[in-house]
Design a protein around this motif. Structure first.
Motif, PDB file in Angstrom:
ATOM      1  N   TYR A  95       0.839  -1.201   0.000  1.00  0.00           N
ATOM      2  CA  TYR A  95       0.000   0.000   0.000  1.00  0.00           C
ATOM      3  C   TYR A  95       0.874   1.252   0.000  1.00  0.00           C
ATOM      4  CZ  TYR A  95      -4.399  -2.403   0.534  1.00  0.00           C
ATOM      5  OH  TYR A  95      -5.506  -3.182   0.285  1.00  0.00           O
ATOM      6  N   ARG A  96       0.279   2.337  -0.472  1.00  0.00           N
ATOM      7  CA  ARG A  96       0.965   3.625  -0.460  1.00  0.00           C
ATOM      8  C   ARG A  96       0.179   4.633   0.371  1.00  0.00           C
ATOM      9  NH1 ARG A  96       4.598   5.380  -5.524  1.00  0.00           N
ATOM     10  NH2 ARG A  96       5.606   3.366  -5.915  1.00  0.00           N
ATOM     11  N   VAL A  97       0.920   5.485   1.066  1.00  0.00           N
ATOM     12  CA  VAL A  97       0.335   6.583   1.831  1.00  0.00           C
ATOM     13  C   VAL A  97       0.526   7.854   1.015  1.00  0.00           C
ATOM     14  CG1 VAL A  97       0.315   7.794   4.038  1.00  0.00           C
ATOM     15  CG2 VAL A  97       1.044   5.399   3.938  1.00  0.00           C
ATOM     16  N   TYR A  98      -0.483   8.712   0.995  1.00  0.00           N
ATOM     17  CA  TYR A  98      -0.394   9.917   0.169  1.00  0.00           C
ATOM     18  C   TYR A  98      -0.960  11.131   0.893  1.00  0.00           C
ATOM     19  CZ  TYR A  98      -5.354   8.881  -0.603  1.00  0.00           C
ATOM     20  OH  TYR A  98      -6.693   8.613  -0.409  1.00  0.00           O
ATOM     21  N   LEU A  99      -0.574  12.307   0.406  1.00  0.00           N
ATOM     22  CA  LEU A  99      -1.192  13.577   0.767  1.00  0.00           C
ATOM     23  C   LEU A  99      -1.942  14.058  -0.460  1.00  0.00           C
ATOM     24  CD1 LEU A  99       1.648  15.489   2.666  1.00  0.00           C
ATOM     25  CD2 LEU A  99      -0.561  14.803   3.636  1.00  0.00           C
ATOM     26  N   ALA A 100      -3.212  14.410  -0.313  1.00  0.00           N
ATOM     27  CA  ALA A 100      -4.023  14.862  -1.439  1.00  0.00           C
ATOM     28  C   ALA A 100      -4.556  16.263  -1.155  1.00  0.00           C
ATOM     29  CB  ALA A 100      -5.193  13.904  -1.675  1.00  0.00           C
ATOM     30  N   TRP A 101      -4.419  17.158  -2.146  1.00  0.00           N
ATOM     31  CA  TRP A 101      -4.833  18.559  -2.026  1.00  0.00           C
ATOM     32  C   TRP A 101      -6.040  18.815  -2.927  1.00  0.00           C
ATOM     33  CZ3 TRP A 101      -5.489  22.819  -5.157  1.00  0.00           C
ATOM     34  CH2 TRP A 101      -5.395  24.093  -4.574  1.00  0.00           C
ATOM     35  N   PHE A 102      -7.092  19.422  -2.359  1.00  0.00           N
ATOM     36  CA  PHE A 102      -8.318  19.688  -3.108  1.00  0.00           C
ATOM     37  C   PHE A 102      -8.608  21.177  -3.253  1.00  0.00           C
ATOM     38  CE2 PHE A 102      -8.588  15.631  -0.977  1.00  0.00           C
ATOM     39  CZ  PHE A 102      -8.971  14.779  -1.990  1.00  0.00           C
ATOM     40  N   GLY A 103      -7.942  21.993  -2.465  1.00  0.00           N
ATOM     41  CA  GLY A 103      -8.137  23.430  -2.483  1.00  0.00           C
ATOM     42  C   GLY A 103      -7.369  24.039  -1.327  1.00  0.00           C
ATOM     43  N   PRO A 104      -7.267  25.361  -1.239  1.00  0.00           N
ATOM     44  CA  PRO A 104      -6.530  26.014  -0.162  1.00  0.00           C
ATOM     45  C   PRO A 104      -6.971  25.531   1.220  1.00  0.00           C
ATOM     46  CG  PRO A 104      -7.140  27.607  -1.841  1.00  0.00           C
ATOM     47  CD  PRO A 104      -7.859  26.345  -2.190  1.00  0.00           C
ATOM     48  N   GLY A 105      -6.017  25.046   1.997  1.00  0.00           N
ATOM     49  CA  GLY A 105      -6.322  24.556   3.329  1.00  0.00           C
ATOM     50  C   GLY A 105      -7.112  23.267   3.354  1.00  0.00           C
ATOM     51  N   MET A 106      -7.198  22.594   2.226  1.00  0.00           N
ATOM     52  CA  MET A 106      -8.028  21.395   2.098  1.00  0.00           C
ATOM     53  C   MET A 106      -7.159  20.209   1.660  1.00  0.00           C
ATOM     54  SD  MET A 106     -11.701  21.386   0.109  1.00  0.00           S
ATOM     55  CE  MET A 106     -11.946  23.118   0.507  1.00  0.00           C
ATOM     56  N   VAL A 107      -6.455  19.621   2.636  1.00  0.00           N
ATOM     57  CA  VAL A 107      -5.543  18.504   2.380  1.00  0.00           C
ATOM     58  C   VAL A 107      -5.944  17.329   3.248  1.00  0.00           C
ATOM     59  CG1 VAL A 107      -3.136  17.740   2.354  1.00  0.00           C
ATOM     60  CG2 VAL A 107      -3.677  20.132   1.883  1.00  0.00           C
ATOM     61  N   LYS A 108      -5.850  16.138   2.715  1.00  0.00           N
ATOM     62  CA  LYS A 108      -6.130  14.936   3.498  1.00  0.00           C
ATOM     63  C   LYS A 108      -4.997  13.934   3.313  1.00  0.00           C
ATOM     64  CE  LYS A 108      -8.055  11.408   1.891  1.00  0.00           C
ATOM     65  NZ  LYS A 108      -8.971  10.292   1.528  1.00  0.00           N
ATOM     66  N   VAL A 109      -4.917  12.994   4.230  1.00  0.00           N
ATOM     67  CA  VAL A 109      -3.961  11.906   4.130  1.00  0.00           C
ATOM     68  C   VAL A 109      -4.755  10.621   3.941  1.00  0.00           C
ATOM     69  CG1 VAL A 109      -3.894  11.566   6.631  1.00  0.00           C
ATOM     70  CG2 VAL A 109      -1.999  10.752   5.228  1.00  0.00           C
ATOM     71  N   GLY A 110      -4.237   9.711   3.131  1.00  0.00           N
ATOM     72  CA  GLY A 110      -4.951   8.472   2.872  1.00  0.00           C
ATOM     73  C   GLY A 110      -4.030   7.385   2.392  1.00  0.00           C
ATOM     74  N   ILE A 111      -4.595   6.210   2.136  1.00  0.00           N
ATOM     75  CA  ILE A 111      -3.818   5.093   1.619  1.00  0.00           C
ATOM     76  C   ILE A 111      -4.544   4.482   0.423  1.00  0.00           C
ATOM     77  CG2 ILE A 111      -2.907   4.590   3.918  1.00  0.00           C
ATOM     78  CD1 ILE A 111      -4.679   2.094   3.977  1.00  0.00           C
ATOM     79  N   THR A 112      -3.779   3.824  -0.431  1.00  0.00           N
ATOM     80  CA  THR A 112      -4.348   3.129  -1.581  1.00  0.00           C
ATOM     81  C   THR A 112      -3.438   1.971  -1.958  1.00  0.00           C
ATOM     82  OG1 THR A 112      -5.173   3.384  -3.863  1.00  0.00           O
ATOM     83  CG2 THR A 112      -3.173   4.593  -3.289  1.00  0.00           C
ATOM     84  N   ALA A 113      -3.991   0.926  -2.539  1.00  0.00           N
ATOM     85  CA  ALA A 113      -3.182  -0.203  -2.991  1.00  0.00           C
ATOM     86  C   ALA A 113      -2.214   0.270  -4.078  1.00  0.00           C
ATOM     87  CB  ALA A 113      -4.078  -1.314  -3.526  1.00  0.00           C
ATOM     88  N   GLU A 114      -0.957  -0.115  -3.966  1.00  0.00           N
ATOM     89  CA  GLU A 114       0.059   0.357  -4.904  1.00  0.00           C
ATOM     90  C   GLU A 114      -0.286  -0.002  -6.345  1.00  0.00           C
ATOM     91  OE1 GLU A 114       4.679   0.773  -4.360  1.00  0.00           O
ATOM     92  OE2 GLU A 114       4.214  -1.313  -4.843  1.00  0.00           O
ATOM     93  N   GLU A 115      -0.914  -1.152  -6.546  1.00  0.00           N
ATOM     94  CA  GLU A 115      -1.248  -1.604  -7.894  1.00  0.00           C
ATOM     95  C   GLU A 115      -2.237  -0.683  -8.605  1.00  0.00           C
ATOM     96  OE1 GLU A 115      -4.703  -4.857  -6.816  1.00  0.00           O
ATOM     97  OE2 GLU A 115      -2.644  -5.253  -6.214  1.00  0.00           O
ATOM     98  N   ARG A 116      -2.953   0.141  -7.851  1.00  0.00           N
ATOM     99  CA  ARG A 116      -3.943   1.039  -8.436  1.00  0.00           C
ATOM    100  C   ARG A 116      -3.322   2.334  -8.951  1.00  0.00           C
ATOM    101  NH1 ARG A 116      -9.240   2.570  -6.487  1.00  0.00           N
ATOM    102  NH2 ARG A 116      -9.471   2.573  -8.739  1.00  0.00           N
TER     103      ARG A 116
END
Length: 294
Positions: A95-116
């Protein structure tokens, strides 16, 4: 039996969006192209979209406003095999851990299967993201929990908030800088809560604004809240992000269609319907108030 919409799909490669369909055990997809006319009319009743690739055994009717599109039984079945629900801790995949940005001040952390690959990030509508680390599921899950607490970021952001900021995003450099700052804080935690089994990955901001064509989607003004029998949606597809399609309906402005609301419907061609929608809509960023058909 009619073809049932199964929602928007983003390929694991960098290809554009496509709508999925199912008819019994048969499936197909329809690639979507920006700048082309897009339209459909809902027919009959909305039926449960099933779970884990299987049709609902009773074809249960589900509410038009449900973004899940499943009956209670299929919903439970789907969650029973969900990584997000921690029901499969012995998953052997990386699995991979990521930081995702959707807009100013709008960031989340999550995980996803590496194969995806980055498909999961496009499905969520992440405008910018960077990988943080890779490793076994439980190490990735532990890192996600530590980072959420240490960085003060959530693991989920409502789609309504994401839609509200897409029309006025800052420049690419500013977007990447916000992610880079949080990445630096996350990297500084190594040895202080960072799981040993998780390999840290170098910073690399990936910007999806081009894939989503968000530059052409200035100012979406309304969003569909649910379909109705006989209701039509028609316009020119100008952008897509996550599950959302952005349609230019001409004089009636830009309308966002959350394709999760299309799942379970039998959809036919819009026919001679003019550009626009005759299903319930709500102002994007305007709260929960709804004023009927638009």
């Amino acid at each position: 039996m009619d073809w049932q919409c199964t929602g928007l799909r983003w390929p694991e490669d960098s290809g554009g969006p496509a709508l999925g369909w199912r008819k019994g055990t048969r499936t197909r997809s329809s690639p979507l192209a920006y700048g082309t006319e897009f339209g459909f009319r809902a027919a009959g009743e909305r039926r449960c979209s099933g779970a884990r690739g299987n049709a609902c055994p009773v074809a249960a009717v589900v509410p038009a406003t449900s973004t899940g599109g499943r009956c209670a039984e299929c919903g439970r079945l789907d969650r029973a095999h969900s990584v997000a629900a921690d029901t499969i801790p012995d998953d052997p995949r990386t699995y991979r851990v990521y930081l995702a940005w959707f807009g100013p001040g709008m960031v989340k952390v999550g995980i996803t299967a590496e194969e995806r690959g980055a498909a999961r990030l496009r499905e969520q509508g992440a405008v910018v993201f960077s990988w943080l680390g890779r490793g076994p599921l439980m190490a990735a899950r532990r890192a996600e929990e530590v980072l959420r607490a240490a960085l003060g970021v959530p693991d989920r952001i409502p789609y309504a908030r994401k839609r509200a900021v897409r029309a006025d995003l800052p420049a690419p450099g500013e977007r990447a800088a916000e992610v880079a700052e949080l990445y630096g804080k996350a990297a500084a935690l190594e040895g202080g809560g960072w799981p040993e089994a998780l390999e840290r990955l170098p910073f690399g901001a990936v910007d999806h604004a081009g894939i989503f064509a968000l530059g052409a989607a200035s100012g979406p003004v309304r969003a569909v809240t649910g379909l109705v029998d006989g209701g039509a949606v028609a316009g020119r597809l100008v952008a897509a992000a996550g599950p959302d399609l952005h349609l230019d309906t001409g004089a009636r402005g830009l309308v966002v269609v959350d394709t999760r609301l299309m799942t379970g419907w039998a959809l036919t061609a819009a026919g001679a319907a003019p550009a626009g929608v005759d299903v319930p809509t709500v102002a994007v960023g305007g709260g929960a108030a709804q004023d009927g058909l638009f």
